[in-house]
Scaffold this motif. Sequence first.
Motif, PDB file in Angstrom:
ATOM      1  N   THR A  33       0.813  -1.211   0.000  1.00  0.00           N
ATOM      2  CA  THR A  33       0.000   0.000   0.000  1.00  0.00           C
ATOM      3  C   THR A  33       0.847   1.261   0.000  1.00  0.00           C
ATOM      4  OG1 THR A  33      -0.195  -0.044   2.415  1.00  0.00           O
ATOM      5  CG2 THR A  33      -1.954  -1.098   1.140  1.00  0.00           C
ATOM      6  N   SER A  52     -11.548   5.524 -11.773  1.00  0.00           N
ATOM      7  CA  SER A  52     -12.008   4.199 -11.349  1.00  0.00           C
ATOM      8  C   SER A  52     -10.836   3.245 -11.239  1.00  0.00           C
ATOM      9  CB  SER A  52     -13.009   3.639 -12.361  1.00  0.00           C
ATOM     10  OG  SER A  52     -14.146   4.444 -12.421  1.00  0.00           O
ATOM     11  N   VAL A  54      -8.382   3.333  -9.078  1.00  0.00           N
ATOM     12  CA  VAL A  54      -7.188   3.898  -8.447  1.00  0.00           C
ATOM     13  C   VAL A  54      -7.487   4.140  -6.968  1.00  0.00           C
ATOM     14  CG1 VAL A  54      -5.604   5.856  -8.395  1.00  0.00           C
ATOM     15  CG2 VAL A  54      -6.407   4.968 -10.572  1.00  0.00           C
ATOM     16  N   ASN A  55      -6.616   3.648  -6.112  1.00  0.00           N
ATOM     17  CA  ASN A  55      -6.745   3.816  -4.672  1.00  0.00           C
ATOM     18  C   ASN A  55      -5.396   4.258  -4.111  1.00  0.00           C
ATOM     19  OD1 ASN A  55      -9.466   2.765  -4.505  1.00  0.00           O
ATOM     20  ND2 ASN A  55      -8.561   0.746  -4.882  1.00  0.00           N
ATOM     21  N   VAL A  56      -5.399   4.624  -2.844  1.00  0.00           N
ATOM     22  CA  VAL A  56      -4.137   4.940  -2.180  1.00  0.00           C
ATOM     23  C   VAL A  56      -3.268   3.686  -2.202  1.00  0.00           C
ATOM     24  CG1 VAL A  56      -3.075   5.567   0.021  1.00  0.00           C
ATOM     25  CG2 VAL A  56      -5.152   6.725  -0.736  1.00  0.00           C
ATOM     26  N   THR A  58      -1.823   2.659  -5.124  1.00  0.00           N
ATOM     27  CA  THR A  58      -1.732   2.232  -6.514  1.00  0.00           C
ATOM     28  C   THR A  58      -0.384   2.631  -7.086  1.00  0.00           C
ATOM     29  OG1 THR A  58      -4.130   2.403  -6.818  1.00  0.00           O
ATOM     30  CG2 THR A  58      -2.783   2.479  -8.799  1.00  0.00           C
ATOM     31  N   GLN A  73      -6.341  10.970  -2.729  1.00  0.00           N
ATOM     32  CA  GLN A  73      -7.254  11.358  -3.799  1.00  0.00           C
ATOM     33  C   GLN A  73      -8.437  12.090  -3.193  1.00  0.00           C
ATOM     34  OE1 GLN A  73      -8.367   7.826  -5.897  1.00  0.00           O
ATOM     35  NE2 GLN A  73      -9.252   6.818  -4.144  1.00  0.00           N
ATOM     36  N   LYS A  74      -8.916  13.095  -3.938  1.00  0.00           N
ATOM     37  CA  LYS A  74     -10.067  13.867  -3.485  1.00  0.00           C
ATOM     38  C   LYS A  74     -10.747  14.471  -4.701  1.00  0.00           C
ATOM     39  CE  LYS A  74      -7.538  18.126  -2.714  1.00  0.00           C
ATOM     40  NZ  LYS A  74      -7.249  19.231  -1.861  1.00  0.00           N
ATOM     41  N   ILE A  84      -5.581  13.462  -7.808  1.00  0.00           N
ATOM     42  CA  ILE A  84      -4.805  12.361  -7.244  1.00  0.00           C
ATOM     43  C   ILE A  84      -3.422  12.879  -6.889  1.00  0.00           C
ATOM     44  CG2 ILE A  84      -3.724  10.150  -7.779  1.00  0.00           C
ATOM     45  CD1 ILE A  84      -6.114   9.451  -9.438  1.00  0.00           C
ATOM     46  N   SER A 110      -4.218  -5.517 -12.758  1.00  0.00           N
ATOM     47  CA  SER A 110      -4.395  -4.425 -11.807  1.00  0.00           C
ATOM     48  C   SER A 110      -4.267  -3.069 -12.508  1.00  0.00           C
ATOM     49  CB  SER A 110      -3.351  -4.539 -10.691  1.00  0.00           C
ATOM     50  OG  SER A 110      -2.055  -4.390 -11.222  1.00  0.00           O
TER      51      SER A 110
END
Length: 165
Positions: A33, A52, A54-56, A58, A73-74, A84, A110
């Motif tokens: 992570t 879509s 993408v997360n913390v 990535t 991200q916000k 991001i 991924s």
Amino acid sequence: MRGLFRENAGEAIVGLLVVILAGVFILFAWDRTGGGSHADGYKVTALFPNASGVNVGTDVRVSGLKIGSVTGQKLDPQTFQVAITIALDPAVKLPADSSAAITSEGLLGSTFVALTPGGSETPLKNGDTITDTQGAMDLMALIGQFINKPSAPAGGDQGATGAKP
């Protein structure tokens, strides 16, 4: 007490192995992570219309090589795009006119952020914003359009009667 330990030695060893395995899992999750990675790196922001997948944590890659990770991200309230935040390796100096795209490793792979270096002489620096971006493709919508696409008649357009002119 010694007799109790001798009777339960197998259970104690299994318990110790479970604790060690849990520690290994926590270290693996911390590494995957992006916990603590590139803490001394520089951070840039990229604005995407669709983020879509993408997360913390990535990966951020250049030419397939991981050079950073997504750290936040916000939603931008003015443009309604996703901002991001990316932490990049300080050893990699990307040009200021670089572009970013959200892509995947294949149909079931991924998702990652791919950076394409530009041609500018000035490098990106801490706090810069990448505006040349391409958001994530909605794969299900593309498949739906392909499946539901109206097909043309086999013999071409022959009118309502089907007779040839």
